[in-house]
Structures are given as C-alpha cells and as structure tokens.
Design an enzyme around this catalytic site. Sequence first.
Site, PDB file in Angstrom:
ATOM      1  N   VAL A 205       0.869  -1.196   0.000  1.00 48.34           N
ATOM      2  CA  VAL A 205       0.000   0.000   0.000  1.00 48.34           C
ATOM      3  C   VAL A 205       0.895   1.233   0.000  1.00 48.34           C
ATOM      4  O   VAL A 205       1.804   1.314   0.829  1.00 48.34           O
ATOM      5  CB  VAL A 205      -0.872   0.045   1.285  1.00 48.34           C
ATOM      6  N   HIS A 206       0.700   2.141  -0.928  1.00 54.08           N
ATOM      7  CA  HIS A 206       1.453   3.402  -0.838  1.00 54.08           C
ATOM      8  C   HIS A 206       0.774   4.587  -1.508  1.00 54.08           C
ATOM      9  O   HIS A 206       1.249   5.711  -1.403  1.00 54.08           O
ATOM     10  CB  HIS A 206       2.865   3.245  -1.433  1.00 54.08           C
ATOM     11  N   ARG A 207      -0.333   4.347  -2.226  1.00 57.73           N
ATOM     12  CA  ARG A 207      -0.962   5.453  -2.956  1.00 57.73           C
ATOM     13  C   ARG A 207      -1.421   6.555  -2.023  1.00 57.73           C
ATOM     14  O   ARG A 207      -2.044   6.276  -0.984  1.00 57.73           O
ATOM     15  CB  ARG A 207      -2.206   4.966  -3.692  1.00 57.73           C
TER      16      ARG A 207
END
Length: 361
Positions: A205-207
């Site tokens: 997850v990084h958005r």
Amino acid sequence: MLKVLTVIGARPQFIKACMLSNAFSSESNIQEIIVHTGQHYDENMSNVFLKQLKLPNPHYFLGTGSDTHGKQTAKMLLKLEDIIISEKPDIVLVYGDTNSTLAGSLAASKLHIPIAHVEAGLRSYNKKMPEEINRVLTDHLSTWLFCPSNTAVKNLENEGITQGVYQTGDIMYDAVLYYKDVALQKSNILSDLKIAPKNYYLATVHRAENTDNPQRLTAILEAFRQINETVLFPLHPRTKNKIKHWNLENLISSSNIKIVEPLDYFDMLAVESQAGIILTDSGGVQKEAYMLGVPCITLRDETEWIETVNSGWNHLTGADMEKILEAARKISVPKAHTPLFGDGETSKSICKSLMKFNKTI
Ligand code: UD1
Ligand code: UDP
C-alpha cells in the site's frame, strides 16, 4: 552517436530502466546519460535496485528528496535544465508517471529536446491522482510514446495522439522474465520469515489516495487484520509514516500481519510469485501479479491496468473493508491466462525505434 538522457528517481523507475539501460549499453552507437533525481533515497528504495539490477551508475544525482509536489518537481526542474543544456542530448527519456517523469519532460520540452515516454497512454481518468496529471502532461509533450497495452494506445487515440505511438508491450515484463528464476534461486525470504509458499497473502500500500485518507487506510488495515491468513506487508516509507501519523499502529500489531521493510527486487519477485493472493494499490505490483499468475485484489476505485480485471485475475475493491474481505474469500485462479503485456522484448523494440531517429530532421 545518439545521445539519450534518461531521468529516473523512484523505485519502479529503477526496475523499468534496468533492461533498457542494459540494451543501450550493448549498442555502440547509443550513449546514455543517466540522471537520478533522488526522489527516492533510502537504501532499500533506491541503491539496492541499482546494485541488484546492475544499472549503470547514474552520471548525475540531484539529491532532491521529499517535499510537496510543487517544490519537489521545481527542485528537479532547476537542476535538470542545467544538465540538459550542458549535455545537449538528442532525446530525453522518461518512465511512468512520477514527479521525476514530469520534471524530466517539462525541462526537455522547454529546451525543444524530443521526449521518449516509456509506459505512455495509461489513464485512470482520476485527476486527483498526482500520477494522472504527470502522465497526461508527459504524453502530450512526447515525441515517442511507448505503450504497454492496446488500451494505452486507444487512450492516446481518444486524446488525438496517434503520431509516434508504439505498442511495444510492457518493459516490466522483460525484467520479470529475465529475473524470475534468479530471484527464486537467490532469495531466502520465505524461509527467513518462516512462511510457506501459498500459505500467505502479500500486501503493498502506498498510494496517496489511501495513505493520506485515514478512513481509507483504516479500512484497508482492518481488512488485513480480519483476513484469515498471514499477510506479509512490506511497508513503503510513506505508509509507515502515515500509520504513525494517524495512530493506526494497533491495526498492524495483529499476529497475522508480518510487517517487513521494503524488499529488494529478488525478494519481492520471490514473495509475489509464491503468494496465495496479492492485495495492492501499486501499479507495478498489479501487473506483476498477472505476469506471475497470482490472483490480485486492487485496493483502488479504478485501475489503469483494466485488462487484468477483464481477464478475471484482478478484482477492484477500493478501500472498502467488506469488499476486500469478500473478494479474498471468493477469489479463485482463472483458467485462462493470455499474454497481455507483450513478449518480453519491449526494451529491444524501444531501442530499435529510437535508433531510427534522424537527428538532422
Ligand atoms: C512516488 C510516486 C508514485 C509511485 C511511488 C513508487 C509521485 C507523485 N508519486 O510516490 O507515483 O507509485 O513513488 O513507490 O511521484 N520517503 C522516504 N524515503 C524515500 C522515499 C520516500 O522516507 O526514499 C517518504 C517521505 O516521507 C516522502 C514519502 O515517502 O514524503 C512519499 O515519497 P514521494 O516520493 O513523494 O511519493 P511516493 O508516495 O513514494
Ligand atoms: N517492489 C519491490 N519491493 C517492495 C515493493 C515493490 O521491489 O517492497 C517493486 C515491485 O516488484 C514493482 C515495483 O517495485 O516492480 C512497484 O513499485 P511501487 O509499488 O513502489 O510503485 P508503482 O508501480 O505503484 O508506481
């Protein structure tokens, strides 16, 4: 001699660049100058890939670091302009859709240097994504638009871009094919973490749309906690910071969640290829899941990689906890797996197209 100035700076760009930079190195009439903007700078977000993938050493390191979008892009632009003026390249080459991509294409276009955009034509049609702005602007400034998929070609056509468009396949597929077996041989990550193949899910997850919104991040982490499986979760530094910022540490302290630092590429390919399911909001990881034949749940409301969804391998759940849990319960491995991303010869095909460039025009 054709002089290509390549701008890279973020994790996926090191992976995208490795095969093409090596293809350039074997051409005696191409000279490549590599500029690393320093958008990503931690050892495990940058150097580890340069070393592992044997990227030629960047000629310039801009040391930009993290900042707001405007400041980060502006700092890169200032330095890139000077470098382009002094190096006088024939072509500026950029990858993907990060702020490093936009800085490279803006600097080049103002100096009338033609731009080659690798991974052109992708659209989410969500202008709130910084990446959408970066890729739309870069495509409209580019002379060569190297598209990974038919959808990308059609997206460009819809915006009136038909000249200089090449359907080359996906450059990340070249790297997956080249490194997959080596990665499985060299990586000990599963035994080090004491997890067995297919007995865990992999999550990334990084958005910004997920990490910067506490409701979305909470729903995603809560879903990971409730999933009845080990969830291996290599934490992007942005996400690590945001989990702390939003006081969500308790959600990742559950015994089924295994947090690790960002992985190198070989470890990543190893854990991707042996995962039961991949849950991600990453563009690259969605594609690699398909390339490696692993079902994927995409933690976004839309995706640029729509072919993976249409083929039944990728499921869009957004950041909705119930939808994530339901998709994880129901997911199965589709029977058909058609080649969506070319034949693994994308870097050769890009190299060939660029070599046809007649500098006198
Ligand atoms: C960037 C790209 C995104 C891409 C992603 C790949 C933009 C707008 N976004 O997002 O499209 O999918 O890279 O991973 O270009 N940080 C560190 N160490 C690092 C790098 C970042 O600690 O080496 C932290 C900093 O707190 C920084 C934050 O991560 O503020 C975000 O980094 P940034 O490069 O701005 O964006 P990404 O989220 O990494
Ligand atoms: N990746 C990696 N280690 C990790 C997470 C991702 O090597 O811990 C690789 C992944 O295999 C893919 C690329 O990084 O090749 C994707 O980058 P990222 O998810 O950061 O960005 P995006 O593709 O969304 O722009």
